[in-house]
Design a protein around this motif. Sequence first.
Motif, PDB file in Angstrom:
ATOM      1  N   VAL A   1      -2.293  14.971   6.181  1.00  0.00           N
ATOM      2  CA  VAL A   1      -3.250  15.333   5.125  1.00  0.00           C
ATOM      3  C   VAL A   1      -3.211  14.302   4.002  1.00  0.00           C
ATOM      4  O   VAL A   1      -4.262  13.869   3.495  1.00  0.00           O
ATOM      5  N   LEU A   2      -2.017  13.876   3.605  1.00  0.00           N
ATOM      6  CA  LEU A   2      -1.907  12.874   2.541  1.00  0.00           C
ATOM      7  C   LEU A   2      -2.526  11.545   2.962  1.00  0.00           C
ATOM      8  O   LEU A   2      -3.204  10.882   2.157  1.00  0.00           O
ATOM      9  N   SER A   3      -2.314  11.144   4.203  1.00  0.00           N
ATOM     10  CA  SER A   3      -2.881   9.866   4.667  1.00  0.00           C
ATOM     11  C   SER A   3      -4.403   9.913   4.661  1.00  0.00           C
ATOM     12  O   SER A   3      -5.061   8.950   4.257  1.00  0.00           O
ATOM     13  N   TYR A   4      -4.972  11.051   5.081  1.00  0.00           N
ATOM     14  CA  TYR A   4      -6.435  11.149   5.089  1.00  0.00           C
ATOM     15  C   TYR A   4      -6.997  11.317   3.682  1.00  0.00           C
ATOM     16  O   TYR A   4      -8.144  10.925   3.416  1.00  0.00           O
ATOM     17  N   ALA A   5      -6.225  11.887   2.777  1.00  0.00           N
ATOM     18  CA  ALA A   5      -6.660  11.941   1.380  1.00  0.00           C
ATOM     19  C   ALA A   5      -6.770  10.526   0.810  1.00  0.00           C
ATOM     20  O   ALA A   5      -7.723  10.193   0.099  1.00  0.00           O
ATOM     21  N   TRP A   6      -5.800   9.685   1.176  1.00  0.00           N
ATOM     22  CA  TRP A   6      -5.841   8.292   0.715  1.00  0.00           C
ATOM     23  C   TRP A   6      -6.985   7.538   1.384  1.00  0.00           C
ATOM     24  O   TRP A   6      -7.651   6.716   0.762  1.00  0.00           O
ATOM     25  N   VAL A   7      -7.211   7.815   2.686  1.00  0.00           N
ATOM     26  CA  VAL A   7      -8.326   7.186   3.398  1.00  0.00           C
ATOM     27  C   VAL A   7      -9.646   7.584   2.759  1.00  0.00           C
ATOM     28  O   VAL A   7     -10.523   6.735   2.528  1.00  0.00           O
ATOM     29  N   LEU A   8      -9.803   8.867   2.446  1.00  0.00           N
ATOM     30  CA  LEU A   8     -11.050   9.340   1.827  1.00  0.00           C
ATOM     31  C   LEU A   8     -11.257   8.697   0.470  1.00  0.00           C
ATOM     32  O   LEU A   8     -12.384   8.326   0.105  1.00  0.00           O
ATOM     33  N   ARG A   9     -10.166   8.523  -0.272  1.00  0.00           N
ATOM     34  CA  ARG A   9     -10.249   7.856  -1.579  1.00  0.00           C
ATOM     35  C   ARG A   9     -10.733   6.418  -1.412  1.00  0.00           C
ATOM     36  O   ARG A   9     -11.563   5.931  -2.194  1.00  0.00           O
ATOM     37  N   SER A  10     -10.244   5.732  -0.394  1.00  0.00           N
ATOM     38  CA  SER A  10     -10.666   4.354  -0.143  1.00  0.00           C
ATOM     39  C   SER A  10     -12.118   4.295   0.304  1.00  0.00           C
ATOM     40  O   SER A  10     -12.875   3.407  -0.106  1.00  0.00           O
ATOM     41  N   VAL A  11     -12.522   5.247   1.159  1.00  0.00           N
ATOM     42  CA  VAL A  11     -13.892   5.254   1.674  1.00  0.00           C
ATOM     43  C   VAL A  11     -14.891   5.530   0.557  1.00  0.00           C
ATOM     44  O   VAL A  11     -15.965   4.923   0.492  1.00  0.00           O
ATOM     45  N   LEU A  12     -14.543   6.443  -0.346  1.00  0.00           N
ATOM     46  CA  LEU A  12     -15.450   6.766  -1.448  1.00  0.00           C
ATOM     47  C   LEU A  12     -15.631   5.598  -2.395  1.00  0.00           C
ATOM     48  O   LEU A  12     -16.581   5.560  -3.188  1.00  0.00           O
ATOM     49  N   GLY A  13     -14.732   4.618  -2.322  1.00  0.00           N
ATOM     50  CA  GLY A  13     -14.882   3.415  -3.137  1.00  0.00           C
ATOM     51  C   GLY A  13     -15.927   2.461  -2.603  1.00  0.00           C
ATOM     52  O   GLY A  13     -16.326   1.512  -3.289  1.00  0.00           O
TER      53      GLY A  13
END
Length: 327
Positions: free
Chosen positions: A225-237
């Motif tokens: 979950v933490l890894s995908y939260a970071w991935v989502l943060r990067s994608v939203l950028g």
Amino acid sequence: MQLEMQQDTGPSANSSIFPPLTFLLRGIPGLEHNPHWLAAPVCALYLLSALGNGTVLFIILTEPSLHTPMYPLLLMLAMADLGLSTSILPTMLGVFLSSSREVSSDACFSQLFFIHAFSIMESSVILAMAFDRFVAICYPLRYNSILTNARQLQIGLAIAVRATALHIPLPFLLQRLPYHQSSVLSHSCCLYPDVMKLAHVGSRESTYAPFLVLSTMGLDLVLIVLSYAWVLRSVLGLILMKEHVRVLSTCLSHISVVLLFHTPMLALSLVSHLGLPIPAIVHSLLSFLHFLAPPVLNPMLYYMRMKEIREQVAKRLLQAQGTWGRH
């Protein structure tokens, strides 16, 4: 291993000193008296699992172009799926096909070791896949330098050691516990929490199962979950919406695998720890879903989502068709 019974000194003195010589397995509640029609679906599920995972193993092992970082992880996932379904099948078929409910304590302890070891192996591989997607999306330029062949080997060894080392104590722990007189299990295969319910356990033994779950599957799910939260943060950028879709689409297969493996497990854990009043048949079906659905569906998910796998399967089928045509 001898079956010895304690002398009845009161209403609570109803236990055996050693594990019973045999445990009695149980089919699906309500269908115990007519289980034979379940044998065909169980065999079909196993054949689908063997065919799908065997194909993935063969394609990745024989095709050099598929030796990039993601594919060794997919190889280990197929091995875990195949091992998990093979560990469960013998006793399930015994119950559904021949109504043979008895399993020796040694065979029961061996089975639960392999079932739980392959389950932890699968959970670990899914976590490693999440790390792969995290690196590929958040650090694309460093992907090959981070996930080198040596690091892939280290990850594979860590997964194997983790899966086996945590479960090696289980058979020995279960051998030394005193048990209640009843030896009837709740499933058609041997599972650690199920066997522990029949044992007289102290506080130290009773905390081992929660420790295993929390330190493996629980921790793995949190890290995913933490890894995908970071991935989502990067994608939203990213600026363009089509880039959002393109990047996230590379994670769809893995997210499907995560949900397929962890959702039934979470449901079982909630039911067990909260004491929710659900029918016994629902509990059994959740257990079957957790152990049998991923080995069958995972190869299909990756076949549908990964173009390279589809192309290699089609290529091998055409080659085989050409060979048969010449004969």
